[in-house]
Structure formats: C-alpha cells, structure tokens
Motif scaffolding. Structure first.
Motif, mmCIF file in Angstrom:
data_model
loop_
_atom_site.group_PDB
_atom_site.id
_atom_site.type_symbol
_atom_site.label_atom_id
_atom_site.label_comp_id
_atom_site.label_asym_id
_atom_site.label_seq_id
_atom_site.Cartn_x
_atom_site.Cartn_y
_atom_site.Cartn_z
ATOM 1 N N PRO A 38 0.284 28.489 -22.189
ATOM 2 C CA PRO A 38 0.700 29.355 -21.123
ATOM 3 C C PRO A 38 2.043 27.346 -21.244
ATOM 4 N N ILE A 39 2.743 27.662 -19.892
ATOM 5 C CA ILE A 39 3.872 26.566 -19.522
ATOM 6 C C ILE A 39 3.746 26.679 -18.072
ATOM 7 N N TYR A 40 4.065 25.946 -17.523
ATOM 8 C CA TYR A 40 3.972 25.861 -16.465
ATOM 9 C C TYR A 40 4.908 25.385 -15.350
ATOM 10 N N ILE A 41 6.039 25.876 -14.604
ATOM 11 C CA ILE A 41 7.130 25.603 -14.125
ATOM 12 C C ILE A 41 7.027 25.497 -12.990
ATOM 13 N N PHE A 42 7.056 24.056 -12.330
ATOM 14 C CA PHE A 42 6.188 23.657 -11.135
ATOM 15 C C PHE A 42 7.726 23.336 -10.170
ATOM 16 N N LEU A 43 7.236 23.312 -9.238
ATOM 17 C CA LEU A 43 8.510 22.984 -7.926
ATOM 18 C C LEU A 43 7.980 21.904 -7.758
ATOM 19 N N ASP A 44 9.089 20.944 -7.703
ATOM 20 C CA ASP A 44 8.437 19.397 -7.030
ATOM 21 C C ASP A 44 10.480 19.175 -6.229
ATOM 22 N N THR A 45 9.908 18.218 -5.270
ATOM 23 C CA THR A 45 10.907 17.283 -4.413
ATOM 24 C C THR A 45 11.218 16.040 -4.785
ATOM 25 N N LYS A 46 12.305 15.570 -4.613
ATOM 26 C CA LYS A 46 12.836 14.486 -5.002
ATOM 27 C C LYS A 46 14.081 14.373 -3.321
ATOM 28 N N GLY A 47 13.250 13.542 -2.687
ATOM 29 C CA GLY A 47 14.608 13.484 -1.267
ATOM 30 C C GLY A 47 14.645 14.854 -0.944
ATOM 31 N N LYS A 48 16.445 14.954 -0.820
ATOM 32 C CA LYS A 48 17.159 16.855 -0.275
ATOM 33 C C LYS A 48 16.593 17.740 -1.896
ATOM 34 N N ASP A 49 17.042 16.683 -3.343
ATOM 35 C CA ASP A 49 17.016 17.947 -3.730
ATOM 36 C C ASP A 49 15.376 18.419 -4.382
ATOM 37 N N THR A 50 15.858 19.855 -4.722
ATOM 38 C CA THR A 50 14.439 20.237 -5.122
ATOM 39 C C THR A 50 14.922 20.226 -6.694
ATOM 40 N N LEU A 51 13.674 19.996 -7.519
ATOM 41 C CA LEU A 51 13.437 20.035 -8.751
ATOM 42 C C LEU A 51 12.671 21.306 -9.110
ATOM 43 N N ALA A 52 12.475 21.092 -10.787
ATOM 44 C CA ALA A 52 11.819 21.705 -11.417
ATOM 45 C C ALA A 52 11.200 21.196 -12.715
ATOM 46 N N GLU A 53 9.678 20.956 -12.685
ATOM 47 C CA GLU A 53 8.645 19.910 -13.621
ATOM 48 C C GLU A 53 8.078 20.966 -14.485
ATOM 49 N N VAL A 54 8.137 20.412 -15.706
ATOM 50 C CA VAL A 54 7.865 21.020 -16.839
ATOM 51 C C VAL A 54 6.451 20.698 -17.806
ATOM 52 N N ASN A 55 5.228 21.938 -17.316
ATOM 53 C CA ASN A 55 4.027 21.416 -18.619
ATOM 54 C C ASN A 55 3.764 22.301 -19.278
ATOM 55 N N ARG A 56 3.794 21.651 -20.936
ATOM 56 C CA ARG A 56 4.264 22.498 -21.081
ATOM 57 C C ARG A 56 3.676 21.936 -22.520
ATOM 58 N N LYS A 57 2.652 20.829 -22.336
ATOM 59 C CA LYS A 57 1.324 20.330 -23.909
ATOM 60 C C LYS A 57 1.069 21.342 -24.312
ATOM 61 N N ASN A 58 0.535 21.989 -23.545
ATOM 62 C CA ASN A 58 -0.913 22.846 -24.750
ATOM 63 C C ASN A 58 0.080 23.788 -25.521
ATOM 64 N N THR A 59 0.913 24.338 -25.620
ATOM 65 C CA THR A 59 1.711 25.162 -25.871
ATOM 66 C C THR A 59 1.609 25.196 -27.246
ATOM 67 N N ILE A 60 1.414 26.293 -28.122
ATOM 68 C CA ILE A 60 2.001 26.206 -29.863
ATOM 69 C C ILE A 60 2.944 27.218 -29.736
ATOM 70 N N GLY A 61 3.680 26.527 -31.548
ATOM 71 C CA GLY A 61 4.579 27.648 -31.413
ATOM 72 C C GLY A 61 4.479 28.974 -32.380
ATOM 73 N N THR A 62 3.655 29.420 -32.403
ATOM 74 C CA THR A 62 3.006 30.520 -32.840
ATOM 75 C C THR A 62 2.203 31.547 -31.670
ATOM 76 N N THR A 63 2.029 31.121 -30.969
ATOM 77 C CA THR A 63 1.860 32.323 -29.940
ATOM 78 C C THR A 63 2.797 33.064 -29.245
ATOM 79 N N ASN A 64 1.925 33.515 -28.286
ATOM 80 C CA ASN A 64 2.760 33.757 -27.498
ATOM 81 C C ASN A 64 2.436 32.961 -26.467
ATOM 82 N N TRP A 65 4.114 32.961 -25.436
ATOM 83 C CA TRP A 65 4.269 32.218 -24.427
ATOM 84 C C TRP A 65 4.487 32.619 -23.667
ATOM 85 N N ILE A 66 3.353 32.216 -22.035
ATOM 86 C CA ILE A 66 2.975 32.783 -20.873
ATOM 87 C C ILE A 66 4.216 31.626 -19.591
ATOM 88 N N PHE A 67 4.903 32.059 -18.588
ATOM 89 C CA PHE A 67 5.702 31.311 -18.548
ATOM 90 C C PHE A 67 5.216 31.413 -16.795
#
Length: 238
Positions: A38-67
């Motif tokens: 899994p790859i998780y791309i979360f919505l985050d905010t900082k003040g008035k800015d919208t940011l993307a927070e990526v969590n890919r710590k459990n990603t294995i390069g040889t597998t299919n990646w699910i975003f």
C-alpha cells in the motif's frame, strides 16, 4: 489469492489516526490485486495550504503498488507526488519486478467493495502543456488516428474539441461524436484536466470514460494536467 475488501481497506486507512477518503464509482475495472503493497496519500493542511502526506513505509519494490489517494486533494498537489513515486520505481536499480503494476484504489458504490484501476502505463504531463499542442507536434504518430480532446474545467464544465458539453451527457456525446467524426479511423481520446480540479474529479471521469474503449477506441495514456496561466497562447480548443 488475497482479495482486499472494503472493510479491510477502511481498517488500514484509519491506522495512525489518519483517514483517506476514496473516490467512488459505479463500476469495477479490477476487483483483485495480489501480491501488493500500500501507498497512502493523505490530505493535510498547513495554514491555508493543502498538502499531500505520503506514507509508503510498508512498500516492497517487487510487488504491485496500490495507491490509496484522498479524493479531496487538488491535482496540482496529488499528481507531482504520484509522478515522483512512479519515477522512483522506474529508476530503482535493485529488487525490481518488471511485471509489477501500479493501481489506484476506489470504492465501487454499487457492489460496496474496493476496486482498482491500473495506471502503470499512464504518463502525466502537467503545468504548461495541452493535448492539442502535443498532437500538432507529433503528426506522424497520429497519422492513422482521429484524435479528440476532452477538457475538464472548474465549475463542472467540460468541452470536446472546444465544444461545450453537459457533464451528464459527456459519455453519450462522445459515443456519438467519435463515430460521426472518425471517418473510419481508430479513435484516440486525449484527456485534459485543469490542475485546480480534485483527484475525485479526475479518477471518477477516467473510470467512466474507460467504458468507451474497444478495438477502435482508446483513451490516450498521456494525461494532461495543466495550469491555464502557464499555457502558451495557442488555439488549444479549450
């Protein structure tokens, strides 16, 4: 074979006190992806800015990646993160599996299950390019195609080759318009999205338009995410 269910997905996404709101669609393109990370791309905010927070710590390069991408993220925030992850995978020197794919997850609102759409072959052009310019610059490649440019704009507006179309009628319009205008050639449909649109608007429309594909009709794997302010002065058919 391991099939992800909606319940499993929800449990995973609320881990670490964060949640991803997935896109919803009324059809399933792929229901089962095995050997995945899994790859998780979360919505985050900082003040008035919208940011993307990526969590890919459990990603294995040889597998299919699910975003798992939060549907509320604007494209100008989500797409650069997705492209960076695509590039990182393509440039990996070790532990690489050429057969492994990249998939976006979404919810089938009819079946109430998790579904997937592959996007490994998709190339994103973003900021200052539009499909009609690309077609003009590559005439030899498009010689045997009849091309159509679909442009998704803010305020739920869409045009096809510069012709305004009601969003609710887009699928029907394209079915009729491409048959009428293709002159027997294979049809290649290019998708353009204003970068201010959300990932929900992007993916839901891509899933809907994929139903047009057959032996004579294809959605181009090049998707144009543009900043209207950076487009050069041109007859872009917008």
């Amino acid at each position: 074979m391991k099939k992800l269910t909606l319940l499993f997905c929800v449990l995973m996404m609320i881990s670490c006190q964060k949640e991803v709101e997935l896109v919803k669609a009324n059809r399933t393109i792929d229901s089962t992806v095995v050997d995945h990370s899994p790859i998780y791309i979360f919505l985050d905010t900082k003040g008035k800015d919208t940011l993307a927070e990526v969590n890919r710590k459990n990603t294995i390069g040889t597998t299919n990646w699910i975003f798992h991408v939060d549907k509320r993220l604007p494209l100008n925030v989500a797409i650069p993160e997705i492209v960076a992850l695509q590039d990182r995978r393509d440039k990996a020197q070790f532990h690489k599996n050429e057969e492994a794919g990249n998939y976006f997850s979404y919810t089938d609102s009819v079946q109430k299950t998790l579904a997937f759409i592959p996007f490994k072959e998709i190339n994103y052009s973003y900021n200052s390019y539009f499909s009609t310019v690309y077609v003009k610059e590559n005439p030899d490649y498009h010689l045997h195609f009849q091309t159509f440019s679909v442009n998704f704009k803010p305020k739920n507006k869409v045009s096809v080759d510069g012709n305004e179309v009601e969003m609710s009628e887009l699928l029907t319009f394209l079915k009729e318009y491409t048959v009428f205008s293709s002159d027997g050639k294979r049809v290649l449909i290019y998708l353009n999205f204003d970068e201010r649109l959300t990932f929900n608007q992007y993916l839901s429309k891509l899933i809907e338009l994929k139903s047009l594909e057959n032996e004579m009709v294809s959605i181009s794997p090049i998707h144009f995410i543009y900043d209207k302010k950076k487009l050069p002065d041109c007859d872009c058919g917008m």
